[in-house]
Design an enzyme around this catalytic site. Sequence first.
Site, PDB file in Angstrom:
ATOM      1  CG  HIS A 210      14.119  -8.914   7.730  1.00 49.65           C
ATOM      2  ND1 HIS A 210      15.055  -8.980   6.726  1.00 49.65           N
ATOM      3  CD2 HIS A 210      13.231  -9.909   7.479  1.00 49.65           C
ATOM      4  CE1 HIS A 210      14.745  -9.962   5.894  1.00 49.65           C
ATOM      5  NE2 HIS A 210      13.654 -10.549   6.333  1.00 49.65           N
TER       6      HIS A 210
ATOM      7  CG  PHE B  31       5.920  -7.746   5.884  1.00 55.19           C
ATOM      8  CD1 PHE B  31       6.411  -6.469   5.703  1.00 55.19           C
ATOM      9  CD2 PHE B  31       6.123  -8.374   7.107  1.00 55.19           C
ATOM     10  CE1 PHE B  31       7.108  -5.816   6.713  1.00 55.19           C
ATOM     11  CE2 PHE B  31       6.815  -7.728   8.124  1.00 55.19           C
ATOM     12  CZ  PHE B  31       7.310  -6.451   7.920  1.00 55.19           C
TER      13      PHE B  31
ATOM     14  CB  ILE C  42      10.690  -5.990  12.227  1.00 54.03           C
ATOM     15  CG1 ILE C  42       9.381  -5.615  11.526  1.00 54.03           C
ATOM     16  CG2 ILE C  42      11.705  -6.491  11.208  1.00 54.03           C
ATOM     17  CD1 ILE C  42       9.527  -4.508  10.487  1.00 54.03           C
ATOM     18  CG  ASP C  43       6.324  -8.945  15.625  1.00 50.63           C
ATOM     19  OD1 ASP C  43       7.037  -9.460  16.514  1.00 50.63           O
ATOM     20  OD2 ASP C  43       5.710  -9.622  14.768  1.00 50.63           O
TER      21      ASP C  43
END
Length: 241
Positions: free
Chosen positions: A175, A77, A153-154
């Site tokens: 998340h 990110f 979140i992958d």
Amino acid sequence: AAVRASSALSAEGLFDDDDDDAEGNSSFFFGSKVSRDVEAAHSVSPAEASALVASSLTEVVAVTGSGISASSGLSTFYGGATSFYERARKKFKLKDGKELFQWKFYAERPYDALQFLGEMCEGARKCKPTPTHRALAALERRGALRRHYTMNIDGLHAKAGMASYDDGGRTVELHGSLMDLVDVETGAVYDVDDDALRRIRKKKPAIDDSTRRTPKRVVDLDLSDDDDDGKKEEEEREHDD
């Protein structure tokens, strides 16, 4: 239970607060830093180092960030022009790329938000779990993993064989997940499939009537804006004073 394992690693010099996993999010006491130190001490590969770590710990709570997925080929990110926040900032001319991941942006530009997230999802689906993911999965199989809190979140932990907390596993996805579609009207959660991604690419609704027949669970949604939450907290503090 978590403190005992953390203390043991700290005593051996296997964990320090200054280490960061590409975006400044080191695993709490288990992750790439531990694996690298074991690798150096034993002259083994990263995969073997992770296996050694997984076989030696007995009571573990892990907190992980996107750094553990970086070696799979995924962007983090933070971290320059290829980071998700920077790409979102440039693509949508935002002051801060984080805005794309907030409810306000989705409420105003749902198809732009979904298209960007859909691209992230497609990228994640092509990647394989890293040695750290596999080591965490090994800890879970052994019964040593008490809880795994992830900011990721992958979905790579799921590919390694770890179930989410919502599905009876040890992993809490702080998340959410790119692999889930959530109906913002009902809270129904569905798996992302190829049909959904095709609709998202065409800027069409991600959920259609056929999808709605088979939700895997239903969640309670709080869709208040982040800014509104901050204002409410400030008002509450002033009232208490």
